[in-house]
Design a protein around this motif. Structure first.
Motif, mmCIF file in Angstrom:
data_model
loop_
_atom_site.group_PDB
_atom_site.id
_atom_site.type_symbol
_atom_site.label_atom_id
_atom_site.label_comp_id
_atom_site.label_asym_id
_atom_site.label_seq_id
_atom_site.Cartn_x
_atom_site.Cartn_y
_atom_site.Cartn_z
ATOM 1 N N GLY A 182 -8.353 -0.679 0.202
ATOM 2 C CA GLY A 182 -7.750 -1.579 0.868
ATOM 3 C C GLY A 182 -8.512 -1.431 2.374
ATOM 4 O O GLY A 182 -9.294 -0.376 2.746
ATOM 5 N N HIS A 193 -6.019 -6.103 1.063
ATOM 6 C CA HIS A 193 -6.324 -5.376 -0.156
ATOM 7 C C HIS A 193 -7.341 -6.346 -1.039
ATOM 8 O O HIS A 193 -7.149 -7.278 -1.585
ATOM 9 C CB HIS A 193 -5.127 -5.068 -1.100
ATOM 10 C CG HIS A 193 -4.441 -4.180 -0.396
ATOM 11 N ND1 HIS A 193 -4.467 -2.845 -0.502
ATOM 12 C CD2 HIS A 193 -3.112 -4.371 0.100
ATOM 13 C CE1 HIS A 193 -3.647 -2.224 -0.006
ATOM 14 N NE2 HIS A 193 -2.656 -2.982 0.455
ATOM 15 N N GLN A 197 -4.315 -4.165 -5.586
ATOM 16 C CA GLN A 197 -3.755 -2.806 -5.044
ATOM 17 C C GLN A 197 -3.059 -2.350 -6.198
ATOM 18 O O GLN A 197 -2.589 -2.978 -6.798
ATOM 19 C CB GLN A 197 -3.082 -3.010 -3.897
ATOM 20 C CG GLN A 197 -1.751 -3.875 -4.053
ATOM 21 C CD GLN A 197 -0.820 -3.678 -2.708
ATOM 22 O OE1 GLN A 197 -0.661 -2.821 -2.217
ATOM 23 N NE2 GLN A 197 -0.436 -4.984 -2.347
#
Length: 329
Positions: A182, A193, A197
Motif C-alpha cells: 500500500g 492499495h 490488499q
C-alpha cells in the motif's frame, strides 16, 4: 531426499514465482536488518542472469580477491557479506550460460567462498521454478524458503506455484511476505492499495504457512536501492524499514531476535494448521514477547515472557479477535 543438516549457517532461500515483485530489495534489506541485530550474515545472489544485490547494497565494483587456500573472499557492505555473478563479470556483460554451468557457479558461490562463521546465509533466487531453484533445493541443506509476492491476484497465483514447488522438493516453507502492500500519501496520510490488499495474508492462511509481514510501497525504497543505501539504514524510522526489521526478526534462528514466538502468524483454529510452537524468551529480552499460545474452553491462552517465572504465567483472551490483537501488539 533432503541432505542431512550439518552444523553451519541457517540457509534461507528467498524466492518468488514471478519477477518484478521486489524480491532482491526484500533480501538486501532483511540481510542488513539481521546484521544490525548482531548476526553474521551472508547473501548469495543466485540470480545468475540478472544479479542486482551488489547494486542495492553498494558493494564496490571489481573482481573479488582470493584467500591463501584459493577460496573467494566475499565483498562486504553494511555488515553483510556478498557474492554475486555481478562481481565476476563486467557491468554490461551478459551471463550466457547453460544449465550445468549455472549449477557449477551456484556450487562455487556456496562452497568455495570464504564466508567465515555465519549465522545466516540468504539465497536470493531468480523468479520461477527452474534449474537454479532445483539445484539449490537438492544440493544444499536449506533451512527453509520464503515466498515474496505482491497483493496482485496474478502475482499471488504464481507465488502459490513457487511455494508448492518448494514443498515438492522437501524444503520447509518459512512464510510469505507481501511486498508493495500500500502507498501512504506523504501529504494527507491516506493509504492507497494500488495492487489490492490482504492477498499475501490470505494465501498464507489458505496454505497453512506463516505470514511474515507486509512492506508498504515507498519511493525511498527504490531510490535507496539504486543508490546502494538500504532503506533500513537510510530511513530507519520509515514504515518500510520497520517492516523489514520485523520480517528479519521472524526469520532469525529461534523465531525472533528478542526471543518468543514470531508474530504475526497464521493459525487456523478450524483445523489447527499453522499453530506456532512454544518458544523460549531470550534472557534479558523484551518482557512482552509471546512465548506460548494454546486454546481451551474459555478461549485462547497466552503466555508472555514477563510471566514465565511468576505464579500466574498465563492470560486468557475470551475471543480469537482479542487474542490476535494481543499477539500482534
Amino acid at each position: 531426499m533432503q541432505p542431512e543438516q550439518p552444523q553451519g549457517p541457517r540457509m534461507i532461500a528467498i524466492s518468488s514465482g514471478k519477477g518484478g515483485v521486489g524480491k532482491s530489495t526484500v533480501t538486501a534489506n532483511i540481510a542488513v536488518a539481521m546484521a544490525d541485530a548482531g548476526l553474521s550474515v551472508g547473501v548469495v545472489d543466485a540470480d545468475v542472469y540478472g544479479p542486482s544485490i551488489p547494486r542495492m547494497l553498494g558493494v564496490p565494483t571489481g573482481k573479488p580477491a582470493m584467500s591463501p587456500d584459493q577460496r573467494i573472499i566475499p565483498a562486504e557492505a553494511h555488515g553483510v557479506k556478498v557474492i554475486s555473478m555481478a562481481m565476476l563479470t563486467d557491468d554490461d556483460a551478459p551471463a550466457i550460460l547453460r544449465g550445468p554451468m549455472v549449477s557449477k557457479y551456484l556450487q562455487m558461490f556456496v562452497r568455495q567462498v570464504d564466508w567465515g562463521a555465519l549465522d545466516v546465509l540468504l539465497l536470493d533466487l531468480p523468479p520461477g521454478t527452474g534449474d537454479i531453484q532445483l539445484t539449490l533445493a537438492q544440493a544444499f541443506p536449506l533451512s527453509g524458503a520464503v515466498v515474496v509476492s505482491t497483493p496482485q491476484d496474478v502475482s499471488l497465483k504464481i507465488a502459490r506455484r513457487g511455494l508448492r514447488m518448494m514443498e515438492q522438493v522437501s524444503v520447509p516453507i518459512l512464510g510469505v511476505i507481501e511486498n508493495m502492500s500500500g502507498f501512504t500519501c506523504p501529504g494527507c496520510g491516506a493509504v492507497t492499495h494500488i495492487f489490492h490488499q490482504g492477498g499475501g495474508e490470505a494465501i498464507a492462511r489458505e496454505l497453512g504457512v506463516a505470514f511474515l509481514g507486509k512492506v508498504p510501497l515507498d519511493p525511498d525504497v527504490v531510490d535507496c536501492g539504486d543508490e546502494g543505501r538500504p532503506v533500513v539504514h537510510a530511513a530507519p524510522e520509515s514504515p518500510a524499514a520497520e517492516a523489514y526489521r520485523g520480517i528479519a526478526a521472524a526469520l532469525t534462528p529461534g523465531g525472533d531476535m528478542g526471543g518468543g514466538i514470531a508474530t504475526p502468524f497464521a493459525w487456523s483454529l478450524a483445523d489447527g494448521t499453522g499453530k506456532p510452537a512454544p518458544a523460549q524468551a531470550a534472557p534479558g529480552g523484551p518482557p512482552d514477547r509471546l512465548t506460548a499460545l494454546d486454546r481451551d474452553d474459555a478461549g485462547l491462552v497466552l503466555r508472555w515472557a514477563e510471566a514465565a517465572n511468576s505464579a500466574s504465567p498465563t492470560a486468557t483472551c475470551a475471543s480469537p479477535a482479542a487474542a490476535r490483537n494481543a499477539a500482534t501488539r
